[in-house]
Design a protein around this motif. Structure first.
Motif, PDB file in Angstrom:
ATOM      1  N   VAL A  66     -40.057  23.605  34.500  1.00  0.00           N
ATOM      2  CA  VAL A  66     -40.021  24.144  35.869  1.00  0.00           C
ATOM      3  C   VAL A  66     -41.381  24.167  36.527  1.00  0.00           C
ATOM      4  N   ASN A  67     -42.421  24.034  35.737  1.00  0.00           N
ATOM      5  CA  ASN A  67     -43.762  24.091  36.312  1.00  0.00           C
ATOM      6  C   ASN A  67     -44.225  22.734  36.820  1.00  0.00           C
ATOM      7  N   ASN A  68     -43.356  21.740  36.646  1.00  0.00           N
ATOM      8  CA  ASN A  68     -43.669  20.411  37.176  1.00  0.00           C
ATOM      9  C   ASN A  68     -42.954  20.199  38.517  1.00  0.00           C
ATOM     10  N   ARG A  69     -43.756  19.918  39.520  1.00  0.00           N
ATOM     11  CA  ARG A  69     -43.218  19.803  40.884  1.00  0.00           C
ATOM     12  C   ARG A  69     -42.086  18.779  41.002  1.00  0.00           C
ATOM     13  N   LYS A  70     -42.317  17.613  40.426  1.00  0.00           N
ATOM     14  CA  LYS A  70     -41.298  16.572  40.551  1.00  0.00           C
ATOM     15  C   LYS A  70     -40.022  16.928  39.804  1.00  0.00           C
ATOM     16  N   ALA A  71     -40.174  17.590  38.694  1.00  0.00           N
ATOM     17  CA  ALA A  71     -38.997  18.003  37.935  1.00  0.00           C
ATOM     18  C   ALA A  71     -38.188  19.023  38.739  1.00  0.00           C
ATOM     19  N   ARG A  72     -38.890  19.941  39.394  1.00  0.00           N
ATOM     20  CA  ARG A  72     -38.181  20.922  40.223  1.00  0.00           C
ATOM     21  C   ARG A  72     -37.407  20.220  41.313  1.00  0.00           C
ATOM     22  N   HIS A  73     -38.048  19.231  41.920  1.00  0.00           N
ATOM     23  CA  HIS A  73     -37.382  18.517  43.007  1.00  0.00           C
ATOM     24  C   HIS A  73     -36.142  17.787  42.505  1.00  0.00           C
ATOM     25  N   LEU A  74     -36.280  17.134  41.374  1.00  0.00           N
ATOM     26  CA  LEU A  74     -35.144  16.397  40.827  1.00  0.00           C
ATOM     27  C   LEU A  74     -33.961  17.330  40.549  1.00  0.00           C
ATOM     28  N   ILE A  75     -34.256  18.448  39.944  1.00  0.00           N
ATOM     29  CA  ILE A  75     -33.193  19.407  39.645  1.00  0.00           C
ATOM     30  C   ILE A  75     -32.498  19.874  40.917  1.00  0.00           C
ATOM     31  N   ARG A  76     -33.297  20.161  41.945  1.00  0.00           N
ATOM     32  CA  ARG A  76     -32.699  20.568  43.220  1.00  0.00           C
ATOM     33  C   ARG A  76     -31.784  19.484  43.755  1.00  0.00           C
ATOM     34  N   MET A  77     -32.285  18.264  43.788  1.00  0.00           N
ATOM     35  CA  MET A  77     -31.520  17.176  44.383  1.00  0.00           C
ATOM     36  C   MET A  77     -30.202  16.945  43.655  1.00  0.00           C
ATOM     37  N   ILE A  78     -30.250  17.077  42.347  1.00  0.00           N
ATOM     38  CA  ILE A  78     -29.029  16.843  41.590  1.00  0.00           C
ATOM     39  C   ILE A  78     -28.077  18.027  41.663  1.00  0.00           C
ATOM     40  N   LEU A  79     -28.617  19.205  41.417  1.00  0.00           N
ATOM     41  CA  LEU A  79     -27.731  20.363  41.328  1.00  0.00           C
ATOM     42  C   LEU A  79     -27.219  20.871  42.660  1.00  0.00           C
ATOM     43  N   MET A  80     -27.970  20.646  43.727  1.00  0.00           N
ATOM     44  CA  MET A  80     -27.496  21.221  44.987  1.00  0.00           C
ATOM     45  C   MET A  80     -26.184  20.583  45.433  1.00  0.00           C
ATOM     46  N   TRP A  81     -25.959  19.361  45.005  1.00  0.00           N
ATOM     47  CA  TRP A  81     -24.712  18.708  45.389  1.00  0.00           C
ATOM     48  C   TRP A  81     -23.637  18.869  44.330  1.00  0.00           C
ATOM     49  N   ALA A  82     -23.992  19.458  43.229  1.00  0.00           N
ATOM     50  CA  ALA A  82     -23.018  19.587  42.144  1.00  0.00           C
ATOM     51  C   ALA A  82     -22.025  20.699  42.440  1.00  0.00           C
ATOM     52  N   GLU A  83     -20.791  20.413  42.205  1.00  0.00           N
ATOM     53  CA  GLU A  83     -19.730  21.373  42.521  1.00  0.00           C
ATOM     54  C   GLU A  83     -18.649  21.247  41.453  1.00  0.00           C
ATOM     55  N   GLU A  84     -18.226  22.379  40.951  1.00  0.00           N
ATOM     56  CA  GLU A  84     -17.210  22.340  39.905  1.00  0.00           C
ATOM     57  C   GLU A  84     -15.827  22.454  40.531  1.00  0.00           C
ATOM     58  N   VAL A  85     -14.920  21.586  40.150  1.00  0.00           N
ATOM     59  CA  VAL A  85     -13.553  21.653  40.679  1.00  0.00           C
ATOM     60  C   VAL A  85     -12.556  21.503  39.534  1.00  0.00           C
ATOM     61  N   SER A  86     -11.397  22.123  39.696  1.00  0.00           N
ATOM     62  CA  SER A  86     -10.374  22.021  38.665  1.00  0.00           C
ATOM     63  C   SER A  86      -9.117  21.362  39.194  1.00  0.00           C
TER      64      SER A  86
END
Lengths: 147, 147
Positions: A66-86
């Motif tokens: 989490v202390n790496n700027r680019k890693a934080r950005h990547l996580i945001r980009m991936i997870l912000m669009w992630a949505e769980e559906v059943s």
DNA sequence: GGAAAACTCCCCACTTTTCCCCACTTTCCT
DNA sequence: AGGAAAGTGGGGAAAAGTGGGGAGTTTTCC
């Protein structure tokens, strides 16, 4: 873990629901519990990972620093669009507006099995995608898989 | 520990309260006891750690060398903004003025799940943040996660 | 020191969205 | 051809989101 293959076009109803092909539903392992995590695809489509497969992805991301700027950005980009559906009682999932807008999905959706995930495309967007790919299957295989 | 994902925009009422998306509330472990620790994000946003996740962070910081000037400073900077808040009966938290001012949050807030924490952004500030990030997701993933 | 203002923390009330269930049509398989 | 499974559509209950009142506490300022 489930392996998906095949393709079929389905209608998207007024409530934004699409049926998942029975063949793919049956390919799901019990561990997936009829649940998918949807995300933005690298291409103009939606990726749907069965819950057990997504878990593996998530574990990889959780190890990023989490202390790496680019890693934080990547996580945001991936997870912000992630949505769980059943799956509902009729074997459908409902597509979040944000994702179906991104993929340009309207009345119908093309569902494609792609190994560990399912891809959901707008039929026309998929056509366009195919046109853009110039290399034939044989040379592609040679480039990607040829030792 | 809870894993957060997804994003949604919510209104902030006159009393400075924002709803936490039900999906994220449901992702909370019982250990979190409906409580978050809010702190300044590295970017222009608020980080919200569930109580149990914050505990882990605290442990990490406590292991830093107190004899190191920079480490002492880092700890001050992080802890001075830390504030504990709990969900009310309607699933909302209230944002301390100091933090919402820092993040520039006004009438609406964008709430983003980012693994072990939730991020609270001003929608426009987030847009600006996105503009600043030039690298596309694919190359980013390759760089951060390796082939 | 005391009154006024600000802030918290419970409530309750209303609107909107989501999801669960039922019903009908179409396709597939024997 | 007939039955079962798959796909499609919609109504209604339940949950989520939004806004505000009011008691009790703390802060501020004269």
């Amino acid at each position: 873990m489930a392996r998906f293959k095949g393709q079929a076009a389905y209608s998207v109803d007024a409530k934004g629901r699409v049926a998942i092909p029975a063949k793919m539903r049956n390919a799901l392992t019990p561990e997936a519990q009829g649940t998918f995590t949807l995300t933005k695809g690298f291409e103009k489509c939606i990726y749907a990972y069965p819950q057990d497969g997504w878990k593996v992805k998530e574990d990889e991301y959780s190890q990023l620093n989490v202390n790496n700027r680019k890693a934080r950005h990547l996580i945001r980009m991936i997870l912000m669009w992630a949505e769980e559906v059943s799956l509902d009682g009729q074997g459908r999932i409902s597509l979040p507006r944000s994702l179906s807008d991104y993929a340009g999905i309207g009345e119908r959706a093309l569902i494609i099995g792609a190994m560990d995930r399912i891809e959901i495309w707008d039929p026309e967007a998929f056509e366009e995608y195919l046109q853009e790919q110039t290399m034939d299957q044989e040379s592609l295989a040679e480039e990607v898989m040829g030792s």
